[in-house]
Every structure is written in C-alpha cells, then in structure tokens.
Design an enzyme around this catalytic site. Structure first.
Site, PDB file in Angstrom:
ATOM      1  N   HIS A 102     -48.031 -17.770 -23.548  1.00  0.00           N
ATOM      2  CA  HIS A 102     -48.303 -18.336 -24.737  1.00  0.00           C
ATOM      3  C   HIS A 102     -47.340 -19.421 -24.826  1.00  0.00           C
ATOM      4  O   HIS A 102     -46.311 -19.497 -23.947  1.00  0.00           O
ATOM      5  CB  HIS A 102     -48.292 -17.452 -25.833  1.00  0.00           C
ATOM      6  CG  HIS A 102     -47.064 -16.759 -26.003  1.00  0.00           C
ATOM      7  ND1 HIS A 102     -46.431 -15.797 -25.136  1.00  0.00           N
ATOM      8  CD2 HIS A 102     -46.096 -16.923 -26.857  1.00  0.00           C
ATOM      9  CE1 HIS A 102     -45.263 -15.257 -25.529  1.00  0.00           C
ATOM     10  NE2 HIS A 102     -44.845 -16.063 -26.669  1.00  0.00           N
ATOM     11  N   ASP A 104     -44.894 -20.788 -28.285  1.00  0.00           N
ATOM     12  CA  ASP A 104     -44.952 -20.198 -29.925  1.00  0.00           C
ATOM     13  C   ASP A 104     -45.401 -20.550 -30.778  1.00  0.00           C
ATOM     14  O   ASP A 104     -45.367 -22.007 -30.751  1.00  0.00           O
ATOM     15  CB  ASP A 104     -43.130 -20.017 -29.660  1.00  0.00           C
ATOM     16  CG  ASP A 104     -42.624 -19.070 -28.888  1.00  0.00           C
ATOM     17  OD1 ASP A 104     -43.204 -18.043 -28.618  1.00  0.00           O
ATOM     18  OD2 ASP A 104     -41.405 -19.287 -28.520  1.00  0.00           O
ATOM     19  N   HIS A 262     -44.828 -19.331 -21.698  1.00  0.00           N
ATOM     20  CA  HIS A 262     -43.861 -18.280 -21.150  1.00  0.00           C
ATOM     21  C   HIS A 262     -44.568 -16.948 -21.423  1.00  0.00           C
ATOM     22  O   HIS A 262     -45.502 -16.844 -22.110  1.00  0.00           O
ATOM     23  CB  HIS A 262     -42.438 -18.241 -21.960  1.00  0.00           C
ATOM     24  CG  HIS A 262     -42.558 -18.062 -23.296  1.00  0.00           C
ATOM     25  ND1 HIS A 262     -43.011 -19.117 -24.277  1.00  0.00           N
ATOM     26  CD2 HIS A 262     -42.142 -17.062 -24.005  1.00  0.00           C
ATOM     27  CE1 HIS A 262     -42.642 -18.602 -25.671  1.00  0.00           C
ATOM     28  NE2 HIS A 262     -42.449 -17.184 -25.412  1.00  0.00           N
ATOM     29  N   ARG A 277     -33.771 -13.786 -30.723  1.00  0.00           N
ATOM     30  CA  ARG A 277     -34.437 -15.245 -30.435  1.00  0.00           C
ATOM     31  C   ARG A 277     -34.186 -16.031 -31.676  1.00  0.00           C
ATOM     32  O   ARG A 277     -34.389 -15.679 -32.887  1.00  0.00           O
ATOM     33  CB  ARG A 277     -36.152 -15.043 -30.417  1.00  0.00           C
ATOM     34  CG  ARG A 277     -36.653 -16.227 -29.846  1.00  0.00           C
ATOM     35  CD  ARG A 277     -38.182 -16.036 -29.688  1.00  0.00           C
ATOM     36  NE  ARG A 277     -39.112 -16.383 -30.784  1.00  0.00           N
ATOM     37  CZ  ARG A 277     -40.566 -16.577 -30.778  1.00  0.00           C
ATOM     38  NH1 ARG A 277     -41.049 -15.903 -29.844  1.00  0.00           N
ATOM     39  NH2 ARG A 277     -40.857 -16.932 -32.102  1.00  0.00           N
TER      40      ARG A 277
END
Ligand code: SIN
Length: 297
Positions: A102, A104, A262, A277
């Site tokens: 995907h 983000d 990723h 993150r």
C-alpha cells in the site's frame, strides 16, 4: 553531484539507500539537511542505522519536511499524537499493521508526503519491510497502457482497511490488542486521484493505485475495474522494482509515499515488534500533461 556531508549507499538496484554520517538526535545543519533531502528524492526510501531518538526528536526531524499528520483511525501517543506506535505483541496472532502492499492514507484528498518509521524493538528474525518503486512500475508499462491509464481517475477510501467489514475489524474480533484502532466510522468516503501522478518535486510520473485503498476507476463499475487493478497491483510490485529492509533496534526508514509502496512482513510470530511512525502531510496528487519543469533538472 557528489555528497559532501553524508555517505549514501544504495541497498538495491530499484530503490533504497542507507545514509551514513547523520545523527538525527540533534538538528541537522542546512547543508546536511539538503543532502538528506536530495538522497530521499534520488533513492525514494532512505535508511539510517543506530539512531537513538526521543519521540520529540522524531517529530522535530519530520517537521523539516512539512506539517505532520495525526492518523484518523490508529491512536498516537497521548502527549504527541503525531507519533503513532506500530506494535505487534508476541501473543498477537491476528495479523499486523501495514501487512499488505500500500501507500499511506491515499483515502485523504491530500495523501502523505512520506512516513518516518523508527524501530524501538525488533524481532530476532523476520519483520522486514519491503518497498516498491512506482516510477519503475509506470515506466515499464507499454505506451498503449500508459495512455489509457493517464486518462483515468481512481476512487480511494479507507473502507477496506478501517470499515466495519475490514481487515482491521476482523483482526480486532480475533483478539488483537497490539494497537488502539477504531473502525467503521468515516471510512466509506470516496476521494479521487489520478491513476498516474506527477511527483511535485522530481517531475517524474508514477503509478498511483494500491490494493488497500483504491476501490475502482471513476466511471467504471467494480467488476470492470477489478481485472485491470489486479494486473496493476501485481505489476507494481514485481521483484525487480523492490527492495527489502532488515530492521535492527535504532534503524529508521523514511519512504516517499508519492512514488513508493510498502509492505510490512508478518513472519515473526511469537516475537514482539515496536516501531514509532511519524507521517508528513502531502499535497493533492496531479498529472502534469506537459513535461513538468522539475523533470528537466
Ligand atoms: C506501515 O505500513 O506504516 C508499517 C510498516 C512497518 O511496520 O514496517
């Protein structure tokens, strides 16, 4: 142009480079920062090893690239909501966060510029992250398919990831308590993005559909869209377009969400993995019909 302040070591032919000579626990001088940014544009995902940063230092580094996002469905730290803990507990057998190819938050009108992921606790083996180069994926298509895709808009939503019937809701139903994630609310809204987007900084074109958030092509039914989308999802992550990063405690990856997909591998059952993150906000995707000025640089 050679780098003067940092060392840049590619880890694969397609994308990804490890940067040396950078300590992210203190503010970077402008020259070092400019080189880090250039390495980011040239390599699409950059890695740092052996860093020791606090959540505040993580945020300070990320802010050099833009405004920061607070994830709408997954809960951040109480005192710094921009820092999202990405955790899988050893006892959690229900799945992992980010475990499908995907980009983000493409369910936003303005999807992320990129995310900076810092490893606090890594498994003894497994838990690598893979990255794929969407410029290469686009460049490798035939002229005929490129032309067709450049005329298409795709509809994206958070439904498959965070809707009531989603992967996340099934994971939580199976007892996953590693992360605080809400689902069901506000996940169905559709946003439109070009299927091929021009990178605002490099001027290069990349494929911009992904398995998690893209729903269908605008003006096409789901049934009509799915075969072509399935072809593009498989094509986009051909092994020669990818790299794979093996984490250690203190490693950092910073990927350009505008031209990279990723995938967090879930192959470390019975071991704990904890990351932080921070996601930098991006801008509205566009496709430049004429050669984009940045492409000539
Ligand atoms: C993510 O998709 O942001 C998570 C990536 C990872 O945990 O490796």
């Amino acid at each position: 142009m050679p780098f003067k302040k940092i060392e840049v070591r590619p880890i694969a032919g397609a994308l990804g480079a490890e940067l040396r000579g950078v300590d992210l626990s203190s503010p970077l001088d402008d020259e070092t920062f400019d080189e880090v940014k250039r390495a980011f544009h040239e390599n699409l995902v950059i890695f740092f090893r052996d860093q020791q940063i606090t959540p505040q230092q993580h945020v300070e580094f990320a802010k050099r690239f833009g405004k920061l996002d607070v994830h709408p469905f997954a809960k951040g730290l109480d005192d710094l909501p921009e820092v999202l803990p990405v955790i899988k507990e050893a006892a959690d057998h229900a799945g992992n966060f980010g475990g499908t190819w995907h980009s983000d938050v493409t369910f936003y009108e303005e999807p992320a510029l990129g995310s900076i992921l810092y490893a606090l606790e890594t498994p003894a083996y497994g838990g690598d992250t893979m990255f794929a180069n969407m410029y290469m994926a686009y460049d490798a298509l035939s002229d005929g398919l490129k032309d067709r895709l450049e005329g298409l808009t795709a509809l994206h939503s958070a439904s498959r990831a965070y809707g009531a019937e989603s992967r996340t809701s099934r994971r939580i139903a199976k007892g996953s308590e590693s992360m605080e994630i809400k689902f069901g609310e506000d996940a169905e809204a559709l946003v439109e993005h070009p299927v091929v987007r021009t990178h605002p900084d490099t001027g290069r074109k990349g494929l911009f559909v992904n398995h998690v958030f893209t729903q269908r092509f605008k003006g096409w039914t789901q049934e009509e869209s799915q075969p072509l989308l399935d072809y593009l999802y498989a094509h986009a992550v051909r092994p020669e377009f990818t790299c794979r990063f093996q984490w250690r405690d203190g490693s950092i990856a910073f990927w350009d969400n505008r031209c990279v997909q990723h995938y967090a591998l879930n192959d470390y059952h019975g071991q704990r993995r904890e990351m932080h993150r921070v996601t930098v906000c991006g801008d509205r995707p566009f496709l430049a019909r004429e050669a984009h000025p940045a492409a000539a640089e």
